[in-house]
Write a protein that holds these residues in place. Structure first.
Motif, PDB file in Angstrom:
ATOM      1  N   ALA A 136       0.703  -1.150   0.308  1.00 24.94           N
ATOM      2  CA  ALA A 136       0.089  -0.092  -0.383  1.00 24.94           C
ATOM      3  C   ALA A 136       0.863   1.416   0.094  1.00 24.94           C
ATOM      4  O   ALA A 136       1.730   1.243   0.494  1.00 24.94           O
ATOM      5  CB  ALA A 136      -1.147   0.121   1.492  1.00 24.94           C
ATOM      6  N   ASP A 137       0.897   2.088  -0.723  1.00 24.87           N
ATOM      7  CA  ASP A 137       1.182   3.106  -1.001  1.00 24.87           C
ATOM      8  C   ASP A 137       0.334   4.809  -0.853  1.00 24.87           C
ATOM      9  O   ASP A 137      -0.462   4.935  -1.271  1.00 24.87           O
ATOM     10  CB  ASP A 137       1.942   3.735  -2.313  1.00 24.87           C
ATOM     11  N   THR A 138       0.211   5.441   0.618  1.00 25.20           N
ATOM     12  CA  THR A 138      -0.158   5.584   0.356  1.00 25.20           C
ATOM     13  C   THR A 138       0.118   7.158   0.810  1.00 25.20           C
ATOM     14  O   THR A 138       1.068   7.935   1.446  1.00 25.20           O
ATOM     15  CB  THR A 138      -0.302   6.492   2.472  1.00 25.20           C
ATOM     16  N   ASP A 139      -0.200   8.437  -0.058  1.00 22.20           N
ATOM     17  CA  ASP A 139       0.055   9.525  -0.370  1.00 22.20           C
ATOM     18  C   ASP A 139      -0.534  11.046   0.293  1.00 22.20           C
ATOM     19  O   ASP A 139      -0.404  11.886   0.269  1.00 22.20           O
ATOM     20  CB  ASP A 139       0.128   9.711  -2.037  1.00 22.20           C
ATOM     21  N   HIS A 163      -5.490   8.356   0.162  1.00 22.11           N
ATOM     22  CA  HIS A 163      -5.948   8.422  -1.099  1.00 22.11           C
ATOM     23  C   HIS A 163      -4.308   7.653  -1.052  1.00 22.11           C
ATOM     24  O   HIS A 163      -3.463   8.014  -0.559  1.00 22.11           O
ATOM     25  CB  HIS A 163      -5.200   9.552  -1.737  1.00 22.11           C
ATOM     26  N   GLY A 164      -4.251   6.815  -1.509  1.00 21.76           N
ATOM     27  CA  GLY A 164      -3.335   5.851  -1.943  1.00 21.76           C
ATOM     28  C   GLY A 164      -3.835   4.564  -3.273  1.00 21.76           C
ATOM     29  O   GLY A 164      -4.534   4.842  -3.936  1.00 21.76           O
ATOM     30  N   SER A 165      -2.170   3.878  -3.439  1.00 21.76           N
ATOM     31  CA  SER A 165      -3.049   2.643  -3.972  1.00 21.76           C
ATOM     32  C   SER A 165      -2.447   0.973  -3.252  1.00 21.76           C
ATOM     33  O   SER A 165      -1.932   2.007  -2.668  1.00 21.76           O
ATOM     34  CB  SER A 165      -1.393   3.098  -5.312  1.00 21.76           C
ATOM     35  N   GLN A 166      -2.592   0.678  -3.915  1.00 25.70           N
ATOM     36  CA  GLN A 166      -2.931  -0.978  -3.225  1.00 25.70           C
ATOM     37  C   GLN A 166      -2.252  -1.628  -4.544  1.00 25.70           C
ATOM     38  O   GLN A 166      -2.430  -2.164  -5.370  1.00 25.70           O
ATOM     39  CB  GLN A 166      -4.107  -1.702  -2.796  1.00 25.70           C
ATOM     40  N   THR A 167      -1.448  -2.736  -4.418  1.00 21.67           N
ATOM     41  CA  THR A 167      -0.787  -3.772  -5.134  1.00 21.67           C
ATOM     42  C   THR A 167      -0.136  -4.950  -5.241  1.00 21.67           C
ATOM     43  O   THR A 167      -0.084  -5.177  -3.764  1.00 21.67           O
ATOM     44  CB  THR A 167       0.117  -3.294  -6.105  1.00 21.67           C
ATOM     45  N   GLU A 186      -3.678  -3.698  -8.613  1.00 22.69           N
ATOM     46  CA  GLU A 186      -3.489  -2.722  -8.515  1.00 22.69           C
ATOM     47  C   GLU A 186      -4.895  -1.551  -8.622  1.00 22.69           C
ATOM     48  O   GLU A 186      -6.028  -1.847  -8.916  1.00 22.69           O
ATOM     49  CB  GLU A 186      -2.519  -1.859 -10.118  1.00 22.69           C
ATOM     50  N   SER A 191      -6.028   1.863  -7.357  1.00 24.49           N
ATOM     51  CA  SER A 191      -5.880   3.470  -6.248  1.00 24.49           C
ATOM     52  C   SER A 191      -7.828   3.888  -5.799  1.00 24.49           C
ATOM     53  O   SER A 191      -8.223   3.188  -6.739  1.00 24.49           O
ATOM     54  CB  SER A 191      -4.927   4.404  -7.269  1.00 24.49           C
TER      55      SER A 191
END
Length: 176
Positions: A44-47, A75-79, A91, A93
């Protein structure tokens, strides 16, 4: 992460009631091994993190101890990258809602300026992702939460003036 906040406090004797919203930007990346045999990588990449919370506190002269509870947004993306028996990649987001709880202490440095230290727990629940390999599919549960220690300064434009520059704050202590 770095961010800012905006809020309002109302003091009733030593009790301080308030509302506070904050926004933080940055990059929080959390990879972990997951799925069967821990052979896949979930990341998980949270921005963005944002909260809107009610505060209740106790003021004692130049110190304010408080707790807070409210809503949170991220808000972020999950892979999810599969391996071995579950090859494939998922993927996604977007925005996710959740809740926050925490507390802290604020020290008045001047009537307009204070320093604060705060702990916050943010929970955004869980979601399911599907990995596909031809006709085969696999579902993985993704959970997201964050624990933050926030350090910062607060400026109150309508705080009492500096000592000697105008009327003194109400007795006892500071006007939060």
């Amino acid at each position: 992460v770095i961010g800012g906040q905006l809020g309002y406090n109302h003091q009733l004797g030593p009790v301080v009631l308030g509302v506070e919203g904050d926004v933080a930007l940055g990059s929080l990346v959390s990879p972990a091994r997951c799925l069967v045999g821990w052979q896949s990588i979930c990341e998980a990449d949270t921005d963005l993190l944002a909260t809107l919370a009610g505060r209740i506190g106790y003021a004692r002269d130049t110190l304010l101890f408080y707790g807070k509870l409210g809503g949170a947004l991220t808000h972020g993306s999950q892979t999810v990258s599969g391996a071995a028996g579950f090859p494939g990649r998922y993927e996604g987001s977007g925005l996710r809602g959740g809740w926050t709880a925490g507390g802290g202490v604020e020290l008045a440095l001047t009537p307009q300026l204070s320093a604060k230290a705060e702990y916050a727990w943010l929970d955004f629940g869980s979601d399911h992702a599907t990995l596909r390999n031809g006709a085969e599919t696999s579902s993985v549960k993704l959970s997201q939460s964050a624990q933050l220690v926030k350090l910062g300064f607060n400026w109150r434009p309508f705080g009492a003036p500096l000592p000697g520059a105008g009327p003194a704050p109400r007795i006892p202590g500071r006007d939060w």
